[in-house]
Design a protein around this motif. Structure first.
Motif, PDB file in Angstrom:
ATOM      1  N   HIS A  22       6.803   5.236  -3.508  1.00 48.11           N
ATOM      2  CA  HIS A  22       7.325   4.688  -4.758  1.00 48.11           C
ATOM      3  C   HIS A  22       6.885   3.234  -4.926  1.00 48.11           C
ATOM      4  CE1 HIS A  22       9.732   8.191  -5.639  1.00 48.11           C
ATOM      5  NE2 HIS A  22      10.291   8.146  -4.438  1.00 48.11           N
ATOM      6  N   GLU A  23       6.902   2.777  -6.146  1.00 50.45           N
ATOM      7  CA  GLU A  23       6.403   1.440  -6.479  1.00 50.45           C
ATOM      8  C   GLU A  23       7.099   0.344  -5.674  1.00 50.45           C
ATOM      9  OE1 GLU A  23       5.002  -0.640 -10.604  1.00 50.45           O
ATOM     10  OE2 GLU A  23       7.059   0.126 -10.552  1.00 50.45           O
ATOM     11  N   GLU A  24       8.400   0.504  -5.449  1.00 50.39           N
ATOM     12  CA  GLU A  24       9.147  -0.540  -4.744  1.00 50.39           C
ATOM     13  C   GLU A  24       8.738  -0.663  -3.273  1.00 50.39           C
ATOM     14  OE1 GLU A  24      12.034   3.010  -5.356  1.00 50.39           O
ATOM     15  OE2 GLU A  24      10.489   1.951  -6.496  1.00 50.39           O
ATOM     16  N   GLU A  25       8.135   0.383  -2.723  1.00 54.20           N
ATOM     17  CA  GLU A  25       7.657   0.319  -1.339  1.00 54.20           C
ATOM     18  C   GLU A  25       6.374  -0.490  -1.205  1.00 54.20           C
ATOM     19  OE1 GLU A  25       8.050   4.184   0.951  1.00 54.20           O
ATOM     20  OE2 GLU A  25       8.229   4.946  -1.093  1.00 54.20           O
ATOM     21  N   MET A  26       5.714  -0.752  -2.328  1.00 51.65           N
ATOM     22  CA  MET A  26       4.422  -1.425  -2.309  1.00 51.65           C
ATOM     23  C   MET A  26       4.539  -2.940  -2.242  1.00 51.65           C
ATOM     24  SD  MET A  26       2.056   0.887  -2.373  1.00 51.65           S
ATOM     25  CE  MET A  26       0.619  -0.074  -2.847  1.00 51.65           C
ATOM     26  N   GLY A  27       5.730  -3.471  -2.499  1.00 53.22           N
ATOM     27  CA  GLY A  27       5.876  -4.925  -2.513  1.00 53.22           C
ATOM     28  C   GLY A  27       5.112  -5.521  -3.690  1.00 53.22           C
ATOM     29  N   LYS A  28       4.239  -6.484  -3.420  1.00 47.97           N
ATOM     30  CA  LYS A  28       3.439  -7.105  -4.481  1.00 47.97           C
ATOM     31  C   LYS A  28       2.191  -6.295  -4.809  1.00 47.97           C
ATOM     32  CE  LYS A  28       4.944 -11.835  -3.415  1.00 47.97           C
ATOM     33  NZ  LYS A  28       4.507 -13.197  -3.030  1.00 47.97           N
ATOM     34  N   ASP A  29       1.942  -5.265  -4.037  1.00 43.91           N
ATOM     35  CA  ASP A  29       0.750  -4.439  -4.225  1.00 43.91           C
ATOM     36  C   ASP A  29       1.066  -3.302  -5.197  1.00 43.91           C
ATOM     37  OD1 ASP A  29      -1.822  -3.607  -3.925  1.00 43.91           O
ATOM     38  OD2 ASP A  29      -1.683  -3.143  -1.792  1.00 43.91           O
ATOM     39  N   GLU A  30       0.031  -2.571  -5.646  1.00 38.76           N
ATOM     40  CA  GLU A  30       0.249  -1.411  -6.494  1.00 38.76           C
ATOM     41  C   GLU A  30      -0.985  -0.507  -6.481  1.00 38.76           C
ATOM     42  OE1 GLU A  30      -1.210  -2.991 -10.865  1.00 38.76           O
ATOM     43  OE2 GLU A  30       0.914  -2.573 -10.519  1.00 38.76           O
ATOM     44  N   PHE A  31      -0.783   0.726  -6.898  1.00 36.57           N
ATOM     45  CA  PHE A  31      -1.875   1.692  -6.982  1.00 36.57           C
ATOM     46  C   PHE A  31      -2.469   1.789  -8.381  1.00 36.57           C
ATOM     47  CE2 PHE A  31       0.368   3.605  -3.279  1.00 36.57           C
ATOM     48  CZ  PHE A  31      -0.701   3.682  -2.407  1.00 36.57           C
ATOM     49  N   LEU A  59      -6.455   3.794   2.042  1.00 37.73           N
ATOM     50  CA  LEU A  59      -6.111   2.787   3.049  1.00 37.73           C
ATOM     51  C   LEU A  59      -4.869   1.996   2.644  1.00 37.73           C
ATOM     52  CD1 LEU A  59      -9.668   1.545   4.088  1.00 37.73           C
ATOM     53  CD2 LEU A  59      -8.132   3.064   5.337  1.00 37.73           C
ATOM     54  N   LYS A  60      -4.711   1.743   1.350  1.00 38.24           N
ATOM     55  CA  LYS A  60      -3.483   1.087   0.877  1.00 38.24           C
ATOM     56  C   LYS A  60      -2.271   1.981   1.181  1.00 38.24           C
ATOM     57  CE  LYS A  60      -5.057  -1.857  -2.985  1.00 38.24           C
ATOM     58  NZ  LYS A  60      -4.217  -3.043  -2.744  1.00 38.24           N
ATOM     59  N   ALA A  61      -2.434   3.273   0.943  1.00 34.53           N
ATOM     60  CA  ALA A  61      -1.336   4.214   1.195  1.00 34.53           C
ATOM     61  C   ALA A  61      -1.016   4.286   2.682  1.00 34.53           C
ATOM     62  CB  ALA A  61      -1.706   5.595   0.664  1.00 34.53           C
ATOM     63  N   GLU A  62      -2.054   4.330   3.519  1.00 34.63           N
ATOM     64  CA  GLU A  62      -1.835   4.352   4.970  1.00 34.63           C
ATOM     65  C   GLU A  62      -1.126   3.084   5.427  1.00 34.63           C
ATOM     66  OE1 GLU A  62      -2.057   5.737   8.990  1.00 34.63           O
ATOM     67  OE2 GLU A  62      -2.290   6.779   7.072  1.00 34.63           O
ATOM     68  N   ARG A  63      -1.497   1.949   4.833  1.00 33.42           N
ATOM     69  CA  ARG A  63      -0.853   0.681   5.200  1.00 33.42           C
ATOM     70  C   ARG A  63       0.643   0.713   4.874  1.00 33.42           C
ATOM     71  NH1 ARG A  63      -3.401  -4.659   2.746  1.00 33.42           N
ATOM     72  NH2 ARG A  63      -2.612  -3.757   0.789  1.00 33.42           N
ATOM     73  N   VAL A  64       0.994   1.271   3.713  1.00 32.95           N
ATOM     74  CA  VAL A  64       2.411   1.388   3.356  1.00 32.95           C
ATOM     75  C   VAL A  64       3.144   2.268   4.368  1.00 32.95           C
ATOM     76  CG1 VAL A  64       4.047   2.231   1.624  1.00 32.95           C
ATOM     77  CG2 VAL A  64       1.999   1.013   0.900  1.00 32.95           C
ATOM     78  N   LYS A  65       2.527   3.385   4.720  1.00 29.15           N
ATOM     79  CA  LYS A  65       3.151   4.292   5.688  1.00 29.15           C
ATOM     80  C   LYS A  65       3.329   3.610   7.045  1.00 29.15           C
ATOM     81  CE  LYS A  65       3.734   7.882   3.109  1.00 29.15           C
ATOM     82  NZ  LYS A  65       5.131   8.232   2.719  1.00 29.15           N
ATOM     83  N   GLN A  66       2.340   2.835   7.451  1.00 31.82           N
ATOM     84  CA  GLN A  66       2.431   2.119   8.728  1.00 31.82           C
ATOM     85  C   GLN A  66       3.538   1.072   8.693  1.00 31.82           C
ATOM     86  OE1 GLN A  66       0.930   2.787  11.489  1.00 31.82           O
ATOM     87  NE2 GLN A  66      -0.843   4.018  10.956  1.00 31.82           N
ATOM     88  N   GLN A  67       3.664   0.373   7.564  1.00 30.87           N
ATOM     89  CA  GLN A  67       4.663  -0.692   7.438  1.00 30.87           C
ATOM     90  C   GLN A  67       6.083  -0.143   7.479  1.00 30.87           C
ATOM     91  OE1 GLN A  67       3.415  -2.522   3.766  1.00 30.87           O
ATOM     92  NE2 GLN A  67       2.012  -3.957   4.782  1.00 30.87           N
ATOM     93  N   HIS A  68       6.265   1.080   6.977  1.00 31.00           N
ATOM     94  CA  HIS A  68       7.606   1.667   6.916  1.00 31.00           C
ATOM     95  C   HIS A  68       7.861   2.655   8.041  1.00 31.00           C
ATOM     96  CE1 HIS A  68       8.722  -0.045   2.988  1.00 31.00           C
ATOM     97  NE2 HIS A  68       7.449   0.093   2.696  1.00 31.00           N
ATOM     98  N   ALA A  69       6.911   2.752   8.965  1.00 33.21           N
ATOM     99  CA  ALA A  69       7.040   3.712  10.066  1.00 33.21           C
ATOM    100  C   ALA A  69       8.003   3.200  11.122  1.00 33.21           C
ATOM    101  CB  ALA A  69       5.667   3.966  10.689  1.00 33.21           C
ATOM    102  N   ILE A  70       8.393   4.106  11.996  1.00 29.37           N
ATOM    103  CA  ILE A  70       9.239   3.730  13.127  1.00 29.37           C
ATOM    104  C   ILE A  70       8.474   2.750  13.994  1.00 29.37           C
ATOM    105  CG2 ILE A  70      10.440   4.593  15.182  1.00 29.37           C
ATOM    106  CD1 ILE A  70      10.582   7.320  13.795  1.00 29.37           C
ATOM    107  N   SER A  71       9.087   1.625  14.297  1.00 28.99           N
ATOM    108  CA  SER A  71       8.407   0.597  15.087  1.00 28.99           C
ATOM    109  C   SER A  71       8.265   1.038  16.532  1.00 28.99           C
ATOM    110  CB  SER A  71       9.186  -0.721  15.026  1.00 28.99           C
ATOM    111  OG  SER A  71      10.486  -0.549  15.548  1.00 28.99           O
TER     112      SER A  71
END
Length: 290
Positions: A129-138, A170-182
């Motif tokens: 969702h858009e809110e997960e992107m922060g300042k970024d967008e698709f 790659l933008k999508a993968e970055r979002v998934k990595q940022q919100h993944a289990i640490s």
């Protein structure tokens, strides 16, 4: 007569591995489809990206409806079952279709790009969702992709389209990595993906956790630690859930009997499959089908 689930192959209007359309263009194409009903369940043999820019839309993927709004992006993987809903005609946005061979060779089997989480529907939610992107967008990137796709000039078109797809994935993968289990190691994700691929290929032959750890040349304990850290489930629970989804796909999308499905999913006896399914879903296969 057995009615099989329609399997929809990649059929682009051009020789490109990438097809880009507005949702309005996609809807028109869907209404002209004669090989299957896009508004009923079907299995896709390609990778699909749905980007919503205006209004709300609900899309069905693997026994669940995903609610999309402005800025939402849905990633549907090859072999997932899906269908469009009637509200699709009231939404604005874009649809991107990717040839499976292109994506797998360039992003899943490549040393340059490593998409461990994106399209990993056993591990991740398929929606961003858009809110997960922060300042970024698709949306701006997708608009540029569509502009290039529809541009009359063919000079370097394939390379430019692939460059935009590269950015989107790659933008999508970055979002998934940022919100993944640490704390989950990249190497563990790679091993998990190897395990998942092996399971998809061999679950009919074996559901033994130790068979898969032996194939991967690691201990059962390590495989269990890896699966638990990435999914929150034990290896056995993950395997059971995987098999349940496969049974559900057969039940919902074909007219195969319970007996036929039990053999297709690796059970020696229909009674064993029914017992297994009921234990994991609290309902019988026939009741689920109803």
């Amino acid at each position: 007569m057995t009615v099989a689930l329609p399997k929809i192959d990649y059929k682009a209007d051009s020789e490109s591995d990438i097809e880009v359309m507005t949702i309005a263009e996609t809807f028109v194409k869907l209404t002209k489809t004669t090989e299957h009903n896009p508004f009923e369940v079907h299995k896709i043999q390609f990778y699909f990206i749905l980007v919503v820019t205006e209004n709300f839309y609900s899309h069905y993927v693997d026994f669940k409806f995903y609610e999309l709004k402005k800025g939402s992006v849905l990633f549907v993987a090859k072999n997932q079952v899906q269908h469009f809903t009637e509200n699709f005609k009231n939404v604005k946005g874009y649809c991107i279709i990717l040839n499976s061979q292109f994506l797998e060779q360039n992003y899943f089997m490549s040393q340059n790009h490593n998409l461990n989480r994106l399209y990993n529907y056993h591990l991740e939610n398929p929606v961003i969702h858009e809110e997960e992107m922060g300042k970024d967008e698709f949306i701006d990137i997708v608009k540029k992709l569509y502009f290039e796709y529809t541009l009359p000039s063919n000079f370097a078109k394939a390379d430019i389209l692939r460059a935009y797809i590269d950015i989107i994935l790659l933008k999508a993968e970055r979002v998934k990595q940022q919100h993944a289990i640490s704390g989950v190691k990249t190497k563990w994700l790679e091993i998990f993906n190897e395990f998942r691929n092996s399971l998809a290929a061999n679950y009919i032959k074996t559901r033994s956790s130790r068979d898969y750890s032996a194939e991967l040349l690691i201990s059962y304990k390590l495989l269990n630690d890896i699966v638990k850290s990435t999914t929150g489930k034990t290896v056995k629970a993950f395997i059971d859930d995987f098999v349940v989804v496969e049974i559900k796909r057969y039940l919902v999308t074909t007219s195969l009997s319970v007996k036929e499905i039990s053999y297709k999913t690796g059970f020696d006896e229909p009674a064993n499959m029914t017992k297994f399914f009921k234990k994991n879903t609290q309902t019988t296969p026939l009741k689920f089908r109803e």
